[in-house]
Design a protein around this motif. Structure first.
Motif, mmCIF file in Angstrom:
data_model
loop_
_atom_site.group_PDB
_atom_site.id
_atom_site.type_symbol
_atom_site.label_atom_id
_atom_site.label_comp_id
_atom_site.label_asym_id
_atom_site.label_seq_id
_atom_site.Cartn_x
_atom_site.Cartn_y
_atom_site.Cartn_z
ATOM 1 N N MET A 139 0.826 -1.196 0.000
ATOM 2 C CA MET A 139 0.000 0.000 0.000
ATOM 3 C C MET A 139 0.876 1.268 0.000
ATOM 4 N N LYS A 140 1.938 1.238 0.818
ATOM 5 C CA LYS A 140 2.819 2.411 0.881
ATOM 6 C C LYS A 140 3.457 2.699 -0.470
ATOM 7 N N GLN A 141 3.824 1.638 -1.190
ATOM 8 C CA GLN A 141 4.435 1.827 -2.509
ATOM 9 C C GLN A 141 3.469 2.548 -3.444
ATOM 10 N N GLN A 142 2.196 2.167 -3.404
ATOM 11 C CA GLN A 142 1.192 2.799 -4.265
ATOM 12 C C GLN A 142 0.968 4.256 -3.868
ATOM 13 N N ARG A 146 10.692 0.725 3.616
ATOM 14 C CA ARG A 146 11.156 0.611 5.010
ATOM 15 C C ARG A 146 9.961 0.463 5.957
ATOM 16 N N PRO A 147 9.940 -0.600 6.745
ATOM 17 C CA PRO A 147 8.842 -0.762 7.701
ATOM 18 C C PRO A 147 8.937 0.280 8.819
ATOM 19 N N CYS A 148 7.814 0.678 9.330
ATOM 20 C CA CYS A 148 7.770 1.683 10.399
ATOM 21 C C CYS A 148 6.988 1.121 11.585
ATOM 22 N N ALA A 200 5.820 6.769 7.143
ATOM 23 C CA ALA A 200 4.885 5.894 7.853
ATOM 24 C C ALA A 200 3.478 5.988 7.270
ATOM 25 N N LEU A 201 2.818 4.860 7.265
ATOM 26 C CA LEU A 201 1.399 4.776 6.920
ATOM 27 C C LEU A 201 0.687 4.537 8.246
ATOM 28 N N VAL A 202 -0.158 5.495 8.636
ATOM 29 C CA VAL A 202 -0.743 5.493 9.977
ATOM 30 C C VAL A 202 -2.257 5.390 9.894
ATOM 31 N N HIS A 203 -2.805 4.371 10.560
ATOM 32 C CA HIS A 203 -4.252 4.226 10.657
ATOM 33 C C HIS A 203 -4.644 4.711 12.051
ATOM 34 N N THR A 204 -5.492 5.734 12.102
ATOM 35 C CA THR A 204 -5.915 6.311 13.383
ATOM 36 C C THR A 204 -7.428 6.326 13.472
ATOM 37 N N SER A 205 -7.916 6.708 14.627
ATOM 38 C CA SER A 205 -9.361 6.860 14.809
ATOM 39 C C SER A 205 -9.895 8.048 14.010
ATOM 40 N N LEU A 206 -8.998 8.906 13.543
ATOM 41 C CA LEU A 206 -9.377 10.084 12.760
ATOM 42 C C LEU A 206 -9.323 9.803 11.254
ATOM 43 N N LYS A 233 -8.760 17.056 20.686
ATOM 44 C CA LYS A 233 -9.400 15.736 20.627
ATOM 45 C C LYS A 233 -8.336 14.650 20.723
ATOM 46 N N SER A 234 -8.716 13.564 21.355
ATOM 47 C CA SER A 234 -7.820 12.423 21.475
ATOM 48 C C SER A 234 -7.911 11.583 20.199
ATOM 49 N N ILE A 235 -6.738 11.217 19.656
ATOM 50 C CA ILE A 235 -6.668 10.373 18.469
ATOM 51 C C ILE A 235 -5.989 9.071 18.870
ATOM 52 N N GLN A 236 -6.624 7.969 18.572
ATOM 53 C CA GLN A 236 -6.057 6.654 18.861
ATOM 54 C C GLN A 236 -5.279 6.165 17.641
ATOM 55 N N VAL A 237 -4.026 5.772 17.840
ATOM 56 C CA VAL A 237 -3.229 5.189 16.773
ATOM 57 C C VAL A 237 -3.551 3.707 16.725
ATOM 58 N N VAL A 238 -4.177 3.264 15.642
ATOM 59 C CA VAL A 238 -4.600 1.875 15.505
ATOM 60 C C VAL A 238 -3.453 1.003 14.979
ATOM 61 N N ASN A 239 -2.758 1.527 13.933
ATOM 62 C CA ASN A 239 -1.700 0.748 13.307
ATOM 63 C C ASN A 239 -0.696 1.687 12.649
ATOM 64 N N VAL A 240 0.559 1.268 12.627
ATOM 65 C CA VAL A 240 1.612 2.019 11.936
ATOM 66 C C VAL A 240 2.381 1.034 11.059
ATOM 67 N N GLU A 241 2.508 1.366 9.777
ATOM 68 C CA GLU A 241 3.262 0.508 8.856
ATOM 69 C C GLU A 241 4.440 1.288 8.308
#
Length: 147
Positions: free
Chosen positions: A1-4, A78-80, A87-93, A139-147
């Protein structure tokens, strides 16, 4: 996904560079083709306006080249495990690709926001890992995943 996403950001920068260069060329051609009329002021005004347009475009060209330089420093393979450029970051936002400010991008039906590391949301998330929280605009943001 990051490559794309990285490839989309590269296309974004290249499109900007191409459009700006075309505008610079058009402004230069306009300045060069301005013919001197019997009223010399008209000629000088036309050339000055074309030069101003060219100068504005040169500033935009420099900004686009800076985006390109920022992007080159990122290795999408490079993995993060924490939030930093690349970084590719999936958050609650939402989902963010920390790279350059290229705005919303959709890849395989999923929406992402390509943001610069200097963007306020990226600054708030900087250094965070999956499961951690950040405060952004009160607002609080939850970090769900980091790639």
């Amino acid at each position: 996904m990051k490559q794309q996403l990285y490839a989309r950001c590269q296309s974004y920068v290249q499109d900007r560079l191409t459009a700006i260069q075309a505008a610079i060329d058009a402004a230069q051609e306009s300045a060069n083709s301005e013919t001197k009329s019997s009223a010399g002021d008209k000629y000088e005004t036309g050339r000055a306006m074309a030069q101003n347009e060219r100068d504005r475009n040169l500033v935009q060209l420099q900004q686009a080249r800076q985006l390109q330089a920022e992007l080159i420093r990122i290795d999408p393979a490079r993995p993060c495990d924490s939030v930093h450029p690349g970084a590719l970051v999936h958050t609650s936002l939402g989902r963010f690709f920390i790279s350059i400010s290229a705005g919303p991008l959709t890849v395989e039906g999923v929406d992402y926001f390509a943001v610069s590391a200097a963007a306020p949301v990226a600054a708030a998330l900087s250094g965070k890992r999956a499961g951690e929280e950040a405060l952004f605009n009160g607002k609080s943001i939850q970090v769900v995943n980091v790639e």
